[in-house]
Design a protein around this motif. Structure first.
Motif, short mmCIF file in Angstrom:
data_model
loop_
_atom_site.label_atom_id
_atom_site.label_comp_id
_atom_site.label_asym_id
_atom_site.label_seq_id
_atom_site.Cartn_x
_atom_site.Cartn_y
_atom_site.Cartn_z
N LEU A 222 0.83 -1.20 0.00
CA LEU A 222 0.00 0.00 0.00
C LEU A 222 0.87 1.26 0.00
N ARG A 223 1.90 1.28 0.81
CA ARG A 223 2.77 2.45 0.86
C ARG A 223 3.48 2.67 -0.47
N ARG A 224 3.87 1.59 -1.13
CA ARG A 224 4.50 1.74 -2.45
C ARG A 224 3.52 2.36 -3.43
N ALA A 225 2.27 1.94 -3.36
CA ALA A 225 1.26 2.48 -4.28
C ALA A 225 1.00 3.96 -4.00
N THR A 226 0.94 4.33 -2.73
CA THR A 226 0.66 5.73 -2.40
C THR A 226 1.84 6.64 -2.73
N ALA A 227 3.03 6.09 -2.83
CA ALA A 227 4.20 6.90 -3.15
C ALA A 227 4.07 7.56 -4.51
N SER A 228 3.39 6.89 -5.44
CA SER A 228 3.22 7.45 -6.79
C SER A 228 1.81 7.96 -7.06
N ALA A 229 0.82 7.41 -6.32
CA ALA A 229 -0.57 7.76 -6.59
C ALA A 229 -1.15 8.74 -5.57
N GLY A 230 -0.42 9.03 -4.50
CA GLY A 230 -0.97 9.91 -3.49
C GLY A 230 -1.62 9.14 -2.36
N THR A 231 -1.90 9.84 -1.27
CA THR A 231 -2.34 9.16 -0.04
C THR A 231 -3.84 9.26 0.21
N ASP A 232 -4.62 9.53 -0.82
CA ASP A 232 -6.07 9.32 -0.73
C ASP A 232 -6.33 7.84 -1.00
N VAL A 233 -6.92 7.14 -0.04
CA VAL A 233 -7.12 5.69 -0.17
C VAL A 233 -8.59 5.36 0.01
N VAL A 234 -9.11 4.58 -0.91
CA VAL A 234 -10.48 4.07 -0.81
C VAL A 234 -10.41 2.55 -0.68
N LEU A 235 -11.04 2.03 0.35
CA LEU A 235 -11.14 0.58 0.55
C LEU A 235 -12.52 0.13 0.13
N VAL A 236 -12.60 -0.88 -0.72
CA VAL A 236 -13.89 -1.44 -1.11
C VAL A 236 -13.88 -2.91 -0.71
N GLU A 237 -14.59 -3.22 0.38
CA GLU A 237 -14.58 -4.56 0.97
C GLU A 237 -15.98 -5.17 0.90
N PRO A 238 -16.09 -6.49 0.67
CA PRO A 238 -17.40 -7.12 0.52
C PRO A 238 -18.04 -7.50 1.85
N TYR A 239 -17.60 -6.91 2.93
CA TYR A 239 -18.13 -7.16 4.27
C TYR A 239 -18.25 -5.81 4.96
N LEU A 240 -18.30 -5.78 6.26
CA LEU A 240 -18.62 -4.56 7.01
C LEU A 240 -17.74 -3.38 6.60
N ALA A 241 -18.37 -2.29 6.24
CA ALA A 241 -17.63 -1.09 5.83
C ALA A 241 -16.71 -0.63 6.94
N GLY A 242 -15.49 -0.29 6.58
CA GLY A 242 -14.52 0.21 7.54
C GLY A 242 -13.71 -0.85 8.24
N THR A 243 -13.88 -2.11 7.88
CA THR A 243 -13.17 -3.19 8.56
C THR A 243 -11.66 -2.98 8.54
N SER A 244 -11.12 -2.47 7.45
CA SER A 244 -9.67 -2.33 7.32
C SER A 244 -9.18 -0.89 7.38
N THR A 245 -10.05 0.07 7.72
CA THR A 245 -9.60 1.46 7.72
C THR A 245 -8.53 1.70 8.79
N ALA A 246 -8.65 1.06 9.94
CA ALA A 246 -7.64 1.26 10.99
C ALA A 246 -6.28 0.75 10.55
#
Length: 307
Positions: A222-246
């Motif tokens: 994830l950090r490698r991806a944000t290094a070039s794409a910026g640190t706005d991150v959207v998580l799309v999970e097929p279960y409870l919203a926000g499970t991985s935001t922490a």
């Protein structure tokens, strides 16, 4: 196309033939698919009936003898109902097992809320030492099942679903895949959400990461991806919203960042409907995702948010 669950019995049956250490424990659900296998291995195919606490307890007992137990039923009966046994019989005793669920968050709406488990991954995340796989295609489910069974004495959860992407990807049970590269944010698609995410972000200047292993979460990727794409991150999970935001917030704690967690809402939908109607009602169809992702990316000066 066959389903992820269609792969479960053939894969586990083959492994039972090959590895005398493997056993499967069922709670009536799926037992019909193991009738022939049970005739070949009557001591290693165990059906405890509709007794889910016993399902986990029996699996822990097998693990105590050195076996590699594979436990299977609907997610709500595998994680939620016998959670005390998962916590104590497996976790407290330091025992390994492979939990393989069916029905996911709402795969069988006609079964009602008793057969829905959008909180299963979040609940397991309160415990230490679990690997969680969320395949997005039957081919990936087969690969991850084999990984899970071969994973020594680890505790592994494999979440099977009727929802699936059109094509499988070469997953390895560890690293996410970069499916699309952009410069204005990172969208992480989990398991069967990939096709909807790709459709929703078509034409948007964002990177798309695809992951089928959410615990442990590959924060380095994830950090490698944000290094070039910026640190706005959207998580799309097929279960409870926000499970991985922490997890994402912790990974980017030293950087200014924003996180949007999309997934299944907490509100109970009291109409049976269809699987597709539940997807739409939770805003997980491609059109709804595009609106929510676009609005989030447009609010670059907003306070960090999760929904």
């Amino acid at each position: 196309m066959d389903t992820m669950r269609d792969r479960f019995a053939p894969v586990v049956s083959q492994v039972l033939d090959e590895d005398p250490r493997v056993a499967v424990v069922l709670a009536e659900i799926g037992a019909a698919d193991f009738q022939e296998t049970a005739r070949r291995h009557p001591d290693r195919v165990v059906n405890v009936g509709i007794r889910e606490q016993l399902l986990v307890g029996a699996g822990a007992g097998l693990a105590l003898t050195g076996m590699r137990p594979v436990l299977h039923t609907f997610a709500s009966f595998l994680v939620e109902r016998p959670f005390e046994q998962v916590k104590l019989d497996l976790g407290h005793q330091g025992l390994g097992a492979v939990l393989v669920s069916a029905a996911a968050s709402f795969d069988w709406p006609a079964g009602g809320f008793t057969h829905m488990a959008p909180g299963d991954v979040a609940l397991l995340d309160t415990l230490d030492g679990w690997t969680v796989h969320v395949p997005g295609h039957p081919d990936e489910a087969e690969t991850l099942l084999r990984h899970a069974i071969a994973a020594g004495d680890d505790r592994v959860y494999v979440r099977l679903s009727l929802q699936a992407n059109r094509a499988g990807h070469p997953v390895d049970g560890k690293r996410p895949l970069t499916v699309r590269e952009g410069r204005s944010g990172v969208v992480v698609a989990v398991g069967p959400m990939l096709d909807a995410v790709l459709a929703a972000t078509e034409g948007l200047d964002v990177s798309v990461l695809y992951t089928t292993t959410v615990r442990p979460f590959d924060t380095a990727a994830l950090r490698r991806a944000t290094a070039s794409a910026g640190t706005d991150v959207v998580l799309v999970e097929p279960y409870l919203a926000g499970t991985s935001t922490a997890v994402v917030n912790d990974a980017l704690a030293d950087l200014p960042h924003r996180v949007l967690g999309l997934g299944v809402g907490r509100g109970e939908l009291r109409r049976y409907g269809t699987l597709e109607e539940h997807v739409a009602a939770h805003g997980l169809d491609a059109g709804s995702l595009r609106e929510r992702i676009s609005a989030f990316l447009a609010r670059r000066d907003a306070v960090p948010a999760a929904s």
